[in-house]
Design a protein around this motif. Structure first.
Motif, PDB file in Angstrom:
ATOM      1  N   THR A 146     -12.785  10.072  -3.373  1.00 52.29           N
ATOM      2  CA  THR A 146     -13.151   8.837  -2.669  1.00 52.29           C
ATOM      3  C   THR A 146     -13.023   9.021  -1.157  1.00 52.29           C
ATOM      4  OG1 THR A 146     -12.288   7.588  -4.553  1.00 52.29           O
ATOM      5  CG2 THR A 146     -12.766   6.354  -2.537  1.00 52.29           C
TER       6      THR A 146
ATOM      7  N   SER B 216     -13.195   1.985   4.059  1.00 44.74           N
ATOM      8  CA  SER B 216     -12.551   1.662   2.783  1.00 44.74           C
ATOM      9  C   SER B 216     -13.560   1.551   1.650  1.00 44.74           C
ATOM     10  CB  SER B 216     -11.774   0.341   2.895  1.00 44.74           C
ATOM     11  OG  SER B 216     -10.749   0.424   3.848  1.00 44.74           O
ATOM     12  N   LYS B 217     -13.075   1.807   0.451  1.00 43.10           N
ATOM     13  CA  LYS B 217     -13.886   1.640  -0.754  1.00 43.10           C
ATOM     14  C   LYS B 217     -12.991   1.163  -1.884  1.00 43.10           C
ATOM     15  CE  LYS B 217     -17.032   4.009  -3.944  1.00 43.10           C
ATOM     16  NZ  LYS B 217     -17.756   5.269  -4.263  1.00 43.10           N
ATOM     17  N   THR B 218     -13.417   0.111  -2.577  1.00 49.18           N
ATOM     18  CA  THR B 218     -12.664  -0.422  -3.711  1.00 49.18           C
ATOM     19  C   THR B 218     -13.312   0.039  -5.014  1.00 49.18           C
ATOM     20  OG1 THR B 218     -11.942  -2.368  -2.465  1.00 49.18           O
ATOM     21  CG2 THR B 218     -11.856  -2.514  -4.856  1.00 49.18           C
TER      22      THR B 218
ATOM     23  N   GLY C 177      -3.564   2.124  -7.568  1.00 48.29           N
ATOM     24  CA  GLY C 177      -4.304   1.191  -6.724  1.00 48.29           C
ATOM     25  C   GLY C 177      -5.798   1.351  -6.877  1.00 48.29           C
ATOM     26  N   LYS C 178      -6.532   0.397  -6.293  1.00 50.88           N
ATOM     27  CA  LYS C 178      -7.995   0.397  -6.410  1.00 50.88           C
ATOM     28  C   LYS C 178      -8.713   0.676  -5.098  1.00 50.88           C
ATOM     29  CE  LYS C 178      -8.652  -2.765 -10.334  1.00 50.88           C
ATOM     30  NZ  LYS C 178      -9.328  -4.017 -10.774  1.00 50.88           N
ATOM     31  N   THR C 179      -8.091   0.335  -3.967  1.00 51.03           N
ATOM     32  CA  THR C 179      -8.785   0.446  -2.684  1.00 51.03           C
ATOM     33  C   THR C 179      -8.286   1.641  -1.889  1.00 51.03           C
ATOM     34  OG1 THR C 179      -9.109  -1.960  -2.584  1.00 51.03           O
ATOM     35  CG2 THR C 179      -9.353  -0.731  -0.529  1.00 51.03           C
TER      36      THR C 179
ATOM     37  N   SER D 242       0.845  -1.186   0.000  1.00 48.87           N
ATOM     38  CA  SER D 242       0.000   0.000   0.000  1.00 48.87           C
ATOM     39  C   SER D 242       0.886   1.243   0.000  1.00 48.87           C
ATOM     40  CB  SER D 242      -0.927   0.020   1.217  1.00 48.87           C
ATOM     41  OG  SER D 242      -0.181   0.137   2.415  1.00 48.87           O
TER      42      SER D 242
ATOM     43  N   LEU E 149      -3.727   3.856  -0.160  1.00 52.27           N
ATOM     44  CA  LEU E 149      -4.205   3.231  -1.390  1.00 52.27           C
ATOM     45  C   LEU E 149      -3.576   1.847  -1.476  1.00 52.27           C
ATOM     46  CD1 LEU E 149      -5.968   3.978  -3.870  1.00 52.27           C
ATOM     47  CD2 LEU E 149      -3.857   4.550  -5.066  1.00 52.27           C
ATOM     48  N   SER E 150      -4.405   0.827  -1.536  1.00 53.61           N
ATOM     49  CA  SER E 150      -3.918  -0.556  -1.592  1.00 53.61           C
ATOM     50  C   SER E 150      -4.521  -1.264  -2.807  1.00 53.61           C
ATOM     51  CB  SER E 150      -4.269  -1.289  -0.296  1.00 53.61           C
ATOM     52  OG  SER E 150      -5.662  -1.264  -0.059  1.00 53.61           O
ATOM     53  N   ASN E 151      -4.379  -2.586  -2.838  1.00 49.33           N
ATOM     54  CA  ASN E 151      -4.825  -3.345  -4.015  1.00 49.33           C
ATOM     55  C   ASN E 151      -4.109  -2.784  -5.245  1.00 49.33           C
ATOM     56  OD1 ASN E 151      -6.189  -5.200  -5.543  1.00 49.33           O
ATOM     57  ND2 ASN E 151      -8.202  -4.249  -5.324  1.00 49.33           N
TER      58      ASN E 151
ATOM     59  N   THR F 118      -8.494   3.758   1.588  1.00 55.85           N
ATOM     60  CA  THR F 118      -8.858   3.614   3.001  1.00 55.85           C
ATOM     61  C   THR F 118      -8.640   4.942   3.710  1.00 55.85           C
ATOM     62  OG1 THR F 118      -8.257   1.262   3.039  1.00 55.85           O
ATOM     63  CG2 THR F 118      -8.397   2.396   5.165  1.00 55.85           C
TER      64      THR F 118
END
Length: 365
Positions: free
Chosen positions: A320, A304-306, A286-288, A247, A341-343, A290
């Protein structure tokens, strides 16, 4: 059916109270005194504490107010990350004299794979001792080390003889060592997980080993497989010379608590800009998203939101985060905000679970 797996010679090197020790090294007046790096007596969070301060229960991530309450004589020192990075680079150069397989975890710790090494020294224990001696000679600082057949056990071992010590867990000692180990000392088991394990009657590695894979996955999800394997000495993760980030994030602690979402959005815009800078520098997205909110009473909330697509732009990150901020009513005034930002699109997809294997006891450390 039992299967062999490659036993490695892994060293985990951990600098002792690194930030605080650097400050005491550079300023003799601080030696022998309880000091905290970061924060202040009025505000902020302790980044590191000297061993003298730790005797009073002061530790990293503790509120400066609580730290001062625990240790009235605590001396706060401003962090100097340029100096810490300078010494960290010196230490890393020492590592590379022995192996190119170095996986830094932070400025003050790293894994080294010395199964094959530049010194052609068959003893990982002796290599660890040489490394610690070189660090002391070149920087004046102490380091501790753990040595064993994989990263998990080496990491646990490095804490055993701290400060300024090392511990080797030989192959034949791995399983007995893990069975007697308190569950809270297992790397990856935090307070919440430890409390849950206690409720399940798991207090030591031996207790953990009695639980079936089904029981562990039922109670701990995908981490159940991890716990099932590591207590049997199984940890297949290799030392990676270039770590892939999980992340990218940033956070800010405020001088005064915020109670207005308008002011919070201003801060979140600055944080989003910093994350965008880091993403662009690394060439990742990234997509997620938090959002981390710490309230004035130190309670913590994350949301969180993906998203369907990868993002790396400040505007999308901020939008976001704004949605997440308004997702729930705030419980109190806010002292810290953070975004991560993760994923990420790093290609580091989760690997399938490893088959259960047995430790083969034919490997000297």
């Amino acid at each position: 059916m039992q299967e062999d797996f490659p036993l490695r010679k892994i060293i985990h090197v951990d600098m002792d109270a690194f930030y605080a020790s650097v400050e005491q090294l550079d300023n003799p007046d601080l030696r022998g005194k309880p000091i905290a790096v970061g924060g202040s007596s009025q505000r902020g969070v302790v980044a590191a504490a000297s061993y003298e301060a730790r005797k009073f229960g002061v530790h990293s991530a503790m509120s400066s107010v609580f730290a001062k309450r625990n240790c009235p004589d605590l001396v706060f020192v401003k962090a100097r990350f340029d100096r810490y990075r300078e010494i960290s680079k010196q230490v890393r150069e020492i590592f590379y004299e022995f192996t190119d397989l170095v996986e830094p975890l932070s400025l003050d710790e790293a894994y080294l794979d010395v199964t094959e090494n530049k010194q052609e020294n068959p003893s990982a224990t002796k290599i660890a001792r040489l490394i610690r001696r070189r660090i002391k000679e070149e920087t004046g600082l102490n380091a501790s080390a753990g040595i064993s057949i994989n990263k998990f056990i080496a990491k646990v071992a490095s804490d055993i003889n701290k400060p300024n010590g090392q511990k080797t867990i030989d192959p034949e000692d791995v399983l007995p060592f893990l069975e007697q180990l308190e569950i809270r000392k297992f790397h990856g088991v935090g307070k919440v997980t430890a409390d849950k394990m206690y409720r399940l009657g798991i207090f030591t590695g031996k207790d953990l080993k009695k639980k079936s894979l089904e029981t562990l996955t039922e109670n701990f999800g995908k981490n159940g497989r991890y716990y099932y394997d590591v207590v049997r000495g199984i940890h297949m993760s290799e030392v990676k010379a270039h770590r892939i980030p999980k992340s990218v994030g940033a956070e800010r602690t405020f001088n005064e608590n915020l109670s207005s979402e308008i002011f919070m959005l201003e801060r979140l815009e600055h944080i989003s800009k910093e994350i965008e800078r880091r993403l662009k520098k690394s060439g990742i997205a990234g997509k997620t998203v938090t959002l981390k909110i710490k309230y004035s009473d130190f309670s913590l909330n994350t949301r969180s939101k993906t998203l369907p697509d990868f993002i790396d732009a400040k505007e999308m990150i901020l939008e976001t985060a704004r949605q997440l901020l308004y997702q729930e009513e705030l419980q109190n005034s806010v002292r810290l905000l953070g975004i991560s930002l993760s994923n990420l699109n790093t290609g580091d997809e989760d690997k399938p679970p490893q088959k259960s294997v047995s430790v083969q006891l034919r490997f000297g450390l």
